[in-house]
Design a protein around this motif. Structure first.
Motif, short mmCIF file in Angstrom:
data_model
loop_
_atom_site.label_atom_id
_atom_site.label_comp_id
_atom_site.label_asym_id
_atom_site.label_seq_id
_atom_site.Cartn_x
_atom_site.Cartn_y
_atom_site.Cartn_z
N GLU A 57 0.83 -1.20 0.00
CA GLU A 57 0.00 0.00 0.00
C GLU A 57 0.87 1.26 0.00
OE1 GLU A 57 -0.46 -2.58 1.96
OE2 GLU A 57 -2.33 -3.36 1.05
N ASN A 58 1.96 1.23 0.78
CA ASN A 58 2.86 2.38 0.82
C ASN A 58 3.56 2.60 -0.52
OD1 ASN A 58 2.26 2.93 3.47
ND2 ASN A 58 4.05 1.89 4.31
N GLU A 59 3.93 1.50 -1.17
CA GLU A 59 4.58 1.60 -2.47
C GLU A 59 3.61 2.17 -3.51
OE1 GLU A 59 7.18 -1.08 -5.66
OE2 GLU A 59 6.27 -2.02 -3.90
N ILE A 60 2.39 1.70 -3.49
CA ILE A 60 1.38 2.22 -4.42
C ILE A 60 1.16 3.70 -4.19
CG2 ILE A 60 -1.07 2.14 -5.02
CD1 ILE A 60 -0.97 -0.88 -4.49
N ARG A 64 1.84 6.41 -7.09
CA ARG A 64 0.60 6.99 -7.64
C ARG A 64 0.41 8.43 -7.17
NH1 ARG A 64 -5.38 4.40 -8.66
NH2 ARG A 64 -6.40 6.37 -9.12
N ASN A 65 0.93 8.78 -6.01
CA ASN A 65 0.67 10.11 -5.46
C ASN A 65 1.93 10.93 -5.18
OD1 ASN A 65 -2.27 9.73 -5.29
ND2 ASN A 65 -1.78 8.25 -3.69
N LYS A 122 -11.94 7.85 -12.86
CA LYS A 122 -13.02 7.25 -12.09
C LYS A 122 -12.56 6.79 -10.70
CE LYS A 122 -15.75 5.71 -16.07
NZ LYS A 122 -16.86 6.65 -15.78
N GLY A 123 -11.27 6.96 -10.42
CA GLY A 123 -10.75 6.62 -9.11
C GLY A 123 -10.65 5.13 -8.84
N HIS A 124 -10.50 4.33 -9.89
CA HIS A 124 -10.38 2.89 -9.71
C HIS A 124 -9.05 2.54 -9.05
CE1 HIS A 124 -14.04 2.29 -11.79
NE2 HIS A 124 -13.59 2.51 -13.01
N THR A 125 -9.01 1.41 -8.37
CA THR A 125 -7.79 0.99 -7.69
C THR A 125 -7.48 -0.49 -7.92
OG1 THR A 125 -9.05 0.49 -5.66
CG2 THR A 125 -8.09 2.72 -5.87
N HIS A 126 -8.32 -1.23 -8.64
CA HIS A 126 -8.18 -2.68 -8.73
C HIS A 126 -6.92 -3.13 -9.47
CE1 HIS A 126 -10.77 -1.26 -12.04
NE2 HIS A 126 -10.19 -2.20 -12.78
N PHE A 127 -6.33 -2.25 -10.29
CA PHE A 127 -5.09 -2.60 -10.98
C PHE A 127 -3.87 -1.86 -10.39
CE2 PHE A 127 -7.71 -3.74 -14.89
CZ PHE A 127 -7.52 -5.10 -14.72
N ASP A 128 -4.05 -1.23 -9.26
CA ASP A 128 -2.98 -0.42 -8.70
C ASP A 128 -1.70 -1.22 -8.44
OD1 ASP A 128 -4.47 1.83 -8.85
OD2 ASP A 128 -4.48 2.28 -6.71
N GLN A 129 -1.85 -2.44 -7.98
CA GLN A 129 -0.66 -3.23 -7.68
C GLN A 129 0.14 -3.53 -8.95
OE1 GLN A 129 -1.44 -6.47 -5.05
NE2 GLN A 129 0.68 -7.24 -5.07
#
Length: 281
Positions: A57-60, A64-65, A122-129
């Protein structure tokens, strides 16, 4: 590590604000910001090599931010600098054609990456990893052929693409507002009214010009009240060939004056009234 990342980002934003506020010339601003961005990204990378993330989560969140805070301005100002260096010196028609060609290219970029753009908007996160961790770098190949800051230890498959999406949106606005040189449309024996304007230099204080900036903003005197404080400040600095420095800080100091907080504006009003009275005698 998270605390230090936040400190680096805050320091960057503070310096970025100073550069943008004190550099009315787009090329000078771009050069200074690019140097700042690269220095900041190197600092982030050095910290990352010393202390890795404690969780996915920290890496994402970083790619991303946090990284976007300095990566996006790097991309944006790199585009601005490249554009201005190649901007044609011909007539207005040629210049407008060049701008439209660049806008068409940017539009093509968004069309080609429409799925990713929609994913972000759209703020999706399912492919963030897959998109924002280095683990999947070999599985999800980098699809952009243009790199601004690439390193296997500091790049994911989509973090720079995200930076380009954000930067290109801002660049589109820059192009849409980019004026063309209308003087080129006149014959060489014709003179525009603007050409006869003398070289004006602000010889009063920074505080005085700051008062004028905020007075124009508060009273909605420019662009039907839609001009921002920063836009007004940059424009006046350019017109008067004067560096105001940190006008936000100056304004804060003005608010805490013990005597008149509008000393310059008061003097303008008093002087004008006196001039009118004298002219009537």
């Amino acid at each position: 590590m998270l605390v230090r990342l936040k400190e680096i980002s805050n320091e960057f934003l503070s310096e970025l604000n100073d550069i943008e506020a004190g550099n009315p010339n787009s090329m000078d601003c771009a050069n200074d910001v690019i140097i700042l961005c690269r220095r900041t990204l190197h600092s982030l990378k050095s910290l990352l090599l010393q202390k890795d993330f404690k969780s996915v989560e920290n890496e994402i969140n970083f790619f991303r931010n946090i990284k976007q805070i300095s990566a996006t301005p790097l991309i944006y100002y790199s585009e601005v600098r490249s554009f201005e260096l190649q901007f044609p010196m011909a007539n207005t028609h040629t210049q407008r054609k060049y701008i439209n060609k660049k806008l068409t290219k940017l539009n093509r970029f968004f069309n080609l990456n429409i799925d990713f753009v929609q994913y972000i908007e759209k703020g999706h996160t399912h492919f963030d990893q897959q998109y924002f961790t280095r683990t999947f770098l070999d599985s999800y190949h980098i699809i952009s052929s243009k790199f601004y800051f690439q390193d296997p230890d500091f790049t994911t498959s989509r973090d720079m693409l995200l930076g380009k999406v954000k930067a290109y949106r801002r660049f589109i606005k820059y192009l849409q507002n980019r004026p063309t040189d209308k003087r080129q449309d006149y014959n060489s024996n014709q003179t525009r009214a603007f050409d006869s304007i003398p070289n004006l230099k602000w010889t009063s204080t920074k505080a005085a010009l700051t008062e004028l900036v905020y007075a124009l903003y508060v009273n909605g005197a420019l662009n039907n009240g839609n001009a921002e404080i920063k836009e007004i400040a940059i424009a006046l600095q350019r017109v008067f060939h004067f560096d105001m420095g940190d006008f936000y800080k100056i304004y804060a100091e003005i608010k805490f004056r013990k005597n008149s907080r509008t000393k310059f504006m008061d003097n303008l009003s008093t002087g004008l009234i006196s001039f009118m009275d004298d002219s009537e005698n």
